[in-house]
Design a protein around this motif. Structure first.
Motif, PDB file in Angstrom:
ATOM      1  N   THR A 215       0.837  -1.206   0.000  1.00 49.65           N
ATOM      2  CA  THR A 215       0.000   0.000   0.000  1.00 49.65           C
ATOM      3  C   THR A 215       0.869   1.252   0.000  1.00 49.65           C
ATOM      4  OG1 THR A 215      -1.593  -1.224   1.346  1.00 49.65           O
ATOM      5  CG2 THR A 215      -1.935   1.144   1.130  1.00 49.65           C
ATOM      6  N   GLY A 216       1.941   1.226   0.791  1.00 47.44           N
ATOM      7  CA  GLY A 216       2.825   2.387   0.876  1.00 47.44           C
ATOM      8  C   GLY A 216       3.472   2.716  -0.451  1.00 47.44           C
ATOM      9  N   PHE A 217       3.960   1.688  -1.139  1.00 51.97           N
ATOM     10  CA  PHE A 217       4.639   1.951  -2.414  1.00 51.97           C
ATOM     11  C   PHE A 217       3.652   2.386  -3.483  1.00 51.97           C
ATOM     12  CE2 PHE A 217       6.886   0.954  -6.353  1.00 51.97           C
ATOM     13  CZ  PHE A 217       8.104   1.578  -6.098  1.00 51.97           C
ATOM     14  N   ILE A 218       2.464   1.779  -3.480  1.00 59.65           N
ATOM     15  CA  ILE A 218       1.414   2.221  -4.406  1.00 59.65           C
ATOM     16  C   ILE A 218       1.126   3.715  -4.186  1.00 59.65           C
ATOM     17  CG2 ILE A 218      -1.097   2.120  -4.761  1.00 59.65           C
ATOM     18  CD1 ILE A 218       0.142   0.048  -6.388  1.00 59.65           C
ATOM     19  N   THR A 219       1.121   4.125  -2.909  1.00 52.33           N
ATOM     20  CA  THR A 219       0.824   5.516  -2.582  1.00 52.33           C
ATOM     21  C   THR A 219       1.922   6.449  -3.083  1.00 52.33           C
ATOM     22  OG1 THR A 219      -0.357   4.764  -0.619  1.00 52.33           O
ATOM     23  CG2 THR A 219       0.193   7.088  -0.718  1.00 52.33           C
ATOM     24  N   VAL A 220       3.175   6.039  -2.946  1.00 53.24           N
ATOM     25  CA  VAL A 220       4.284   6.847  -3.476  1.00 53.24           C
ATOM     26  C   VAL A 220       4.135   6.994  -4.987  1.00 53.24           C
ATOM     27  CG1 VAL A 220       6.777   6.938  -3.854  1.00 53.24           C
ATOM     28  CG2 VAL A 220       5.891   6.276  -1.623  1.00 53.24           C
ATOM     29  N   ALA A 221       3.851   5.883  -5.673  1.00 51.77           N
ATOM     30  CA  ALA A 221       3.676   5.924  -7.126  1.00 51.77           C
ATOM     31  C   ALA A 221       2.496   6.811  -7.515  1.00 51.77           C
ATOM     32  CB  ALA A 221       3.482   4.505  -7.671  1.00 51.77           C
ATOM     33  N   LEU A 222       1.426   6.749  -6.735  1.00 49.88           N
ATOM     34  CA  LEU A 222       0.250   7.581  -6.990  1.00 49.88           C
ATOM     35  C   LEU A 222       0.579   9.061  -6.808  1.00 49.88           C
ATOM     36  CD1 LEU A 222      -2.829   7.737  -7.532  1.00 49.88           C
ATOM     37  CD2 LEU A 222      -3.161   7.485  -5.066  1.00 49.88           C
ATOM     38  N   SER A 223       1.379   9.377  -5.797  1.00 47.71           N
ATOM     39  CA  SER A 223       1.723  10.777  -5.525  1.00 47.71           C
ATOM     40  C   SER A 223       2.504  11.396  -6.673  1.00 47.71           C
ATOM     41  CB  SER A 223       2.521  10.886  -4.222  1.00 47.71           C
ATOM     42  OG  SER A 223       3.831  10.373  -4.373  1.00 47.71           O
ATOM     43  N   LEU A 224       3.270  10.579  -7.394  1.00 44.68           N
ATOM     44  CA  LEU A 224       4.017  11.085  -8.548  1.00 44.68           C
ATOM     45  C   LEU A 224       3.081  11.569  -9.648  1.00 44.68           C
ATOM     46  CD1 LEU A 224       6.804   8.340  -8.849  1.00 44.68           C
ATOM     47  CD2 LEU A 224       6.930  10.536  -7.649  1.00 44.68           C
ATOM     48  N   GLN A 225       1.845  11.065  -9.625  1.00 44.87           N
ATOM     49  CA  GLN A 225       0.857  11.415 -10.650  1.00 44.87           C
ATOM     50  C   GLN A 225       0.041  12.647 -10.275  1.00 44.87           C
ATOM     51  OE1 GLN A 225       0.229   9.553 -13.525  1.00 44.87           O
ATOM     52  NE2 GLN A 225       1.731   7.965 -13.118  1.00 44.87           N
ATOM     53  N   ILE A 226      -0.143  12.913  -8.998  1.00 47.12           N
ATOM     54  CA  ILE A 226      -1.104  13.946  -8.588  1.00 47.12           C
ATOM     55  C   ILE A 226      -0.466  15.130  -7.872  1.00 47.12           C
ATOM     56  CG2 ILE A 226      -2.952  12.232  -8.428  1.00 47.12           C
ATOM     57  CD1 ILE A 226      -2.678  12.297  -5.400  1.00 47.12           C
ATOM     58  N   CYS A 227       0.848  15.093  -7.616  1.00 47.73           N
ATOM     59  CA  CYS A 227       1.494  16.147  -6.837  1.00 47.73           C
ATOM     60  C   CYS A 227       2.561  16.868  -7.658  1.00 47.73           C
ATOM     61  CB  CYS A 227       2.141  15.561  -5.575  1.00 47.73           C
ATOM     62  SG  CYS A 227       1.010  14.603  -4.541  1.00 47.73           S
TER      63      CYS A 227
END
Length: 283
Positions: A215-227
């Protein structure tokens, strides 16, 4: 005699003044050029894709290629998930349960991701659950971000000095869902993230290591898309190589990182930090 003296002084002055004047002109032109460059560097409207000190989307061939190959992270009704993507998601994430089908009812018609803008700096804190947050005093630094993303059951109450109190988004698997306080604006169930995006993270970033991304790594990858700017806190194993949590005592001393490729995940996060795409705290 006086006239001759004045004439000689004028000649001597001219002898030094003309070269000095030329130097001044050259210096003025050079300084003006430097000013023009520095102004463009400081003016985000002219040369930057966002208003942050350093933007994720700043021109970087390696990062651009990485982002261009990524599917949209969010499911939408106009996205057709392939059979291969769905099967990977179903088999590897253990998320497909009949009682969770209702989650799909909230999927929007389109999955728009707001891109960077020269007039905005959207800072994000991705807060993991690692025990290295204990005693870190990162709380105020975390809360300073526009977006604070937490995951699974990571609490804030009683840990504010180290983890902050602000939560705008939370990412979790359905089976780790917990009762949330009123500070969480949006919850991303990993189940309703685009299976193609999760498969991409597993293959492109983790090189197929581990059963599926945490979950943590998915969240880091997601943040690269929205931040526009990403600050990462609370990631990494303890000295024995175990994933431990700041809010509970580790009982299984042989846990390591479970079915996730914890070492590979942390390696990629460090690589992103070294390439100055994210800021990793508590290394």
């Amino acid at each position: 005699i006086h006239f001759q003296t004045v004439l000689m002084l004028k000649c001597q002055f001219a002898k030094f003044a003309i070269p000095a004047l030329l130097c001044m002109i050259v210096a003025a032109v050079y300084l003006n050029h430097l000013w023009d460059i520095s102004w463009k560097l400081r003016n985000p409207w002219e040369s930057r894709v966002c208003a942050c000190r350093k933007c994720l989307a700043d021109r970087d061939p390696w990062f651009e290629e990485l982002m261009d190959s990524s599917p949209n992270p969010f499911l939408s009704k106009d996205h057709n998930t392939s059979e291969d993507e769905f099967e990977w998601w179903r088999v590897n994430t253990d998320s497909f349960e009949p009682q969770n089908i209702q989650l799909f009812e909230v999927i929007p018609p389109t999955a728009g991701v707001v891109g960077p803008s020269p007039g905005r700096c959207r800072t994000c804190a991705v807060v993991g659950n690692s025990g290295n947050l204990n005693g870190s005093h990162y709380g105020s630094l975390i809360d300073r971000n526009d977006v604070v993303i937490r995951m699974n059951q990571g609490p804030t109450e009683g840990y504010e000095d180290d983890v902050g109190s602000k939560t705008t988004h939370r990412v979790m698997y359905p089976h780790t869902a917990v009762k949330l306080d009123n500070s969480s604006r949006l919850v991303f169930f990993v189940m309703v993230l685009n299976p193609a995006f999760m498969k991409y993270v597993h293959e492109a970033l983790l090189k197929r290591k581990g059963r599926y991304p945490s979950t943590g790594f998915i969240t880091v990858a997601l943040s690269l898309q929205i931040c526009d700017e990403v600050n990462v806190f609370g990631f990494g194993a303890d000295k024995q190589g175990n994933w431990n949590h700041y809010f509970e005592k580790l009982k299984n001393k042989r846990l390591r990182t479970g079915q996730h490729a914890g070492n590979q995940e942390y390696k990629v996060i460090e690589e992103l930090h070294n390439k100055q795409k994210i800021q990793l705290f508590g290394r």
